[in-house]
Write a protein that holds these residues in place. Structure first.
Motif, PDB file in Angstrom:
ATOM      1  N   PRO A  50      -2.106  23.876  32.103  1.00 39.41           N
ATOM      2  CA  PRO A  50      -3.501  24.206  31.805  1.00 39.41           C
ATOM      3  C   PRO A  50      -3.675  24.506  30.315  1.00 39.41           C
ATOM      4  O   PRO A  50      -2.708  24.673  29.580  1.00 39.41           O
ATOM      5  N   HIS A  51      -4.929  24.575  29.879  1.00 38.44           N
ATOM      6  CA  HIS A  51      -5.219  25.030  28.521  1.00 38.44           C
ATOM      7  C   HIS A  51      -5.001  26.536  28.448  1.00 38.44           C
ATOM      8  O   HIS A  51      -5.321  27.283  29.380  1.00 38.44           O
ATOM      9  N   SER A  52      -4.469  26.972  27.330  1.00 42.11           N
ATOM     10  CA  SER A  52      -4.205  28.390  27.109  1.00 42.11           C
ATOM     11  C   SER A  52      -5.249  28.960  26.148  1.00 42.11           C
ATOM     12  O   SER A  52      -5.442  28.434  25.042  1.00 42.11           O
ATOM     13  N   TRP A  53      -5.928  30.050  26.574  1.00 42.66           N
ATOM     14  CA  TRP A  53      -7.025  30.637  25.801  1.00 42.66           C
ATOM     15  C   TRP A  53      -6.793  32.130  25.538  1.00 42.66           C
ATOM     16  O   TRP A  53      -6.166  32.820  26.326  1.00 42.66           O
ATOM     17  N   PHE A  54      -7.372  32.595  24.439  1.00 41.63           N
ATOM     18  CA  PHE A  54      -7.511  34.036  24.222  1.00 41.63           C
ATOM     19  C   PHE A  54      -8.684  34.260  23.282  1.00 41.63           C
ATOM     20  O   PHE A  54      -8.854  33.534  22.300  1.00 41.63           O
ATOM     21  N   ILE A  55      -9.515  35.256  23.615  1.00 34.64           N
ATOM     22  CA  ILE A  55     -10.526  35.738  22.672  1.00 34.64           C
ATOM     23  C   ILE A  55     -10.356  37.245  22.547  1.00 34.64           C
ATOM     24  O   ILE A  55      -9.922  37.910  23.505  1.00 34.64           O
ATOM     25  N   GLY A  56     -10.676  37.804  21.386  1.00 33.03           N
ATOM     26  CA  GLY A  56     -10.515  39.239  21.217  1.00 33.03           C
ATOM     27  C   GLY A  56     -10.984  39.720  19.869  1.00 33.03           C
ATOM     28  O   GLY A  56     -11.525  38.959  19.054  1.00 33.03           O
ATOM     29  N   PHE A  57     -10.737  41.007  19.607  1.00 32.24           N
ATOM     30  CA  PHE A  57     -11.136  41.608  18.334  1.00 32.24           C
ATOM     31  C   PHE A  57     -10.372  42.910  18.124  1.00 32.24           C
ATOM     32  O   PHE A  57      -9.805  43.478  19.067  1.00 32.24           O
ATOM     33  N   ALA A  58     -10.377  43.376  16.878  1.00 31.78           N
ATOM     34  CA  ALA A  58      -9.691  44.616  16.534  1.00 31.78           C
ATOM     35  C   ALA A  58     -10.237  45.137  15.197  1.00 31.78           C
ATOM     36  O   ALA A  58     -10.660  44.340  14.354  1.00 31.78           O
ATOM     37  N   PRO A  59     -10.209  46.454  14.997  1.00 36.24           N
ATOM     38  CA  PRO A  59     -10.008  47.488  16.021  1.00 36.24           C
ATOM     39  C   PRO A  59     -11.201  47.562  16.954  1.00 36.24           C
ATOM     40  O   PRO A  59     -12.241  46.966  16.687  1.00 36.24           O
ATOM     41  N   VAL A  60     -11.060  48.279  18.051  1.00 35.03           N
ATOM     42  CA  VAL A  60     -12.141  48.356  19.034  1.00 35.03           C
ATOM     43  C   VAL A  60     -13.349  49.061  18.435  1.00 35.03           C
ATOM     44  O   VAL A  60     -14.489  48.635  18.621  1.00 35.03           O
ATOM     45  N   GLU A  61     -13.139  50.121  17.695  1.00 34.39           N
ATOM     46  CA  GLU A  61     -14.210  50.803  16.980  1.00 34.39           C
ATOM     47  C   GLU A  61     -14.332  50.186  15.585  1.00 34.39           C
ATOM     48  O   GLU A  61     -13.344  50.048  14.867  1.00 34.39           O
ATOM     49  N   ASN A  62     -15.552  49.794  15.233  1.00 31.36           N
ATOM     50  CA  ASN A  62     -15.802  49.183  13.926  1.00 31.36           C
ATOM     51  C   ASN A  62     -14.877  47.989  13.680  1.00 31.36           C
ATOM     52  O   ASN A  62     -14.090  47.967  12.734  1.00 31.36           O
ATOM     53  N   PRO A  63     -14.952  46.961  14.511  1.00 33.80           N
ATOM     54  CA  PRO A  63     -14.037  45.809  14.404  1.00 33.80           C
ATOM     55  C   PRO A  63     -14.153  45.090  13.067  1.00 33.80           C
ATOM     56  O   PRO A  63     -15.237  44.954  12.504  1.00 33.80           O
TER      57      PRO A  63
END
Length: 528
Positions: free
Chosen positions: A479-492
């Motif tokens: 399958p296709h491999s995905w990731f979405i995200g952000f950092a830091p959680v506060e004030n990214p």
């Protein structure tokens, strides 16, 4: 007796035949009718001629005034093509002033284009005498050649001048160090990485693999062989996958479903579904289609809320959330994020979609089975990596979607030099709803169960949020491999989307790559 004289007969005018009496009157009427007919024809002809000339005048005005700049600066305009052979194009540099593209002259005095390396090929593009332009070289072709500026009259007369206005350069938000790290991280895999600042929409990395040698296309001596080889390559190295590649998203789309459900009030962060726990064992049956999960041993009979469902990537919970939200609201809420239309950006973008839209059910779905599948990223759903990066960025930015942009300034002394400021696109959801999703996505990376699905995504020492995805394609192959995200959680400070074609499960390939790239960002810019 004298006889009386016989009276002479009185002469009476002989009456004319009726036809002979009416002939002159009829002739007069006929002549009048003919005269009126000729006059009407002349009038109509005059109106037609006047309309024709009006149309020609409007057309001439449109093309010579309103469209004059577009015509005089079009990349395929022969005058522009001829100018490009002799004019030096403006430079292109990254956010730190590193040159990415610059011009020089060959031994014949004609302009040639140099590119720093292959990692920026899909962003900067190429400028070739034979094959024209692509990427930013095409979008800002007129500015780089000095053909477009801030003076409208100057733009209109530019095509008549032998020497153009002074050229402009491009200053990008792109960080060459992050761009190179993204391309290295993708390696020999086909895929894409998008990194951006959630608060400004500035693109930090926009990588697509495989890359290509833009300098070889720009060089007349190697252009033909290089271009023909690239076109024949089954790996499609000329495709900018980050912006024009469309993929099944898998579970990263659950964040879109969460946004839609929360913003419409169809669900709350605390929402649970009583049918979810028993369906963990045998699956949830929707219109004859059975939806299954892979975390049953970990959650057992627990009725999950949104945070718990996001942590373990529960297909059943998100299918039920999508059904409760409804097809119409899911599609309309996704449209707030950019689905259903081209994203306003410096480069062309493919259109992401929730469904094909030709089904009889609300929202254009075929039925509830398709809606349920789309709610966890399968079905007829297709997205670009840029689109999914904007989804992560919107959650990170407390529900506000910024317009993405990679050019932050047009530089130089020529007319039109200016700074391009960040611009809000729209508010997608409330701050409270965004905070709820931030907490859920943080659990998906840092939670006891969540980190089993997102191994390697956590940035050491930095609170990290995200969602992995495994896009099942059917048939053979990974399958296709995905990731979405952000950092830091506060004030990214950074949001990311990673797609690896046929890379396996999201936690196996995309998640660790995203974690390493976000860690690289904080190495360069400092931890909070």
């Amino acid at each position: 007796m004298t006889p009386e004289p016989t009276p002479e007969p009185t002469l009476q005018p002989t009456p004319e035949p009726a036809a002979e009496r009416s002939a002159p009157i009829r002739d007069v009427k006929v002549r009048k009718r003919r005269s009126r007919a000729i006059g009407a024809n002349v009038f109509r002809t005059g109106i037609a001629v006047a309309c024709a000339f009006s149309i020609l005048a409007v057309g001439a005005g449109w093309w010579q005034v309103l469209e004059a700049q577009n015509l005089s600066t079009a990349p395929d305009n022969p005058a522009v093509v001829a100018l490009a052979r002799r004019a030096l194009r403006g430079p292109i540099e990254d956010r730190n002033g590193q040159w990415l593209a610059r011009s020089a002259r060959d031994k014949n005095g004609e302009a040639t284009r140099e590119y720093r390396d292959d990692t920026i090929s899909h962003v900067v593009g190429y400028s070739s005498r034979k094959y024209g332009t692509s990427g930013l070289e095409r979008t800002y072709n007129a500015q780089l050649l000095g053909l477009a500026g801030a003076d409208p009259l100057g733009d209109l007369t530019a095509k008549f001048r032998d020497r153009p206005d002074r050229r402009l350069g491009l200053h990008l938000s792109l960080d060459l160090r992050l761009q190179r790290a993204a391309v290295r991280g993708l390696g020999s895999d086909k895929g894409a990485v998008v990194m951006l600042d959630p608060a400004t929409g500035e693109i930090l990395a926009l990588a697509s693999t495989p890359v290509y040698d833009a300098a070889a296309i720009a060089d007349p001596a190697t252009a033909t062989a290089t271009f023909e080889r690239l076109q024949a390559d089954g790996g499609r190295p000329l495709l900018p996958r980050a912006t024009l590649g469309r993929y099944v998203p898998g579970s990263v789309f659950k964040i879109v479903t969460g946004i839609a459900g929360l913003d419409t009030g169809a669900i709350l962060p605390s929402t649970t579904f009583p049918e979810q726990p028993p369906a963990e064992a045998k699956g949830l049956l929707v219109n004859g289609f059975r939806i299954k999960d892979g975390h049953h041993p970990q959650t057992g009979a627990t009725a999950l809320d949104m945070t718990g469902a996001t942590e373990v990537s529960c297909n059943i919970w998100y299918a039920l959330a999508g059904l409760q939200t409804g097809g119409t609201r899911l599609v309309s809420e996704a449209a707030k994020l950019g689905f259903g239309d081209a994203i306003p950006f410096d480069l062309p973008t493919a259109i992401s979609r929730v469904t094909s839209g030709d089904g009889p059910a609300p929202g254009g779905f075929t039925d509830d089975a398709e809606l349920a599948s789309a709610s966890f990223g399968q079905g007829e759903t297709f997205v670009t990596p840029l689109q999914m990066a904007l989804v992560a960025s919107t959650v990170a930015n407390d529900g506000v979607l910024m317009k993405p942009h990679v050019v932050t300034a047009l530089t130089g002394d020529g007319p039109g030099a200016r700074t391009i400021a960040p611009e809000t696109w729209r508010r997608v959801m409330s701050e409270d709803d965004a905070r709820a999703l931030q907490a859920a996505m943080q659990r998906a990376v840092e939670g006891r169960l969540g980190r089993q699905f997102t191994a390697g995504a956590k940035v050491p020492g930095v609170p990290t949020a995200g969602k992995s995805g495994t896009a099942e394609l059917g048939g053979k192959g990974e399958p296709h491999s995905w990731f979405i995200g952000f950092a830091p959680v506060e004030n990214p400070k950074v949001a990311i989307a990673v797609l690896v074609e046929r890379g396996g499960r999201g936690g196996e390939r995309a998640a660790p790559l995203a974690g390493s790239l976000m860690a690289r960002y904080f190495d360069l810019y400092g931890k909070p």
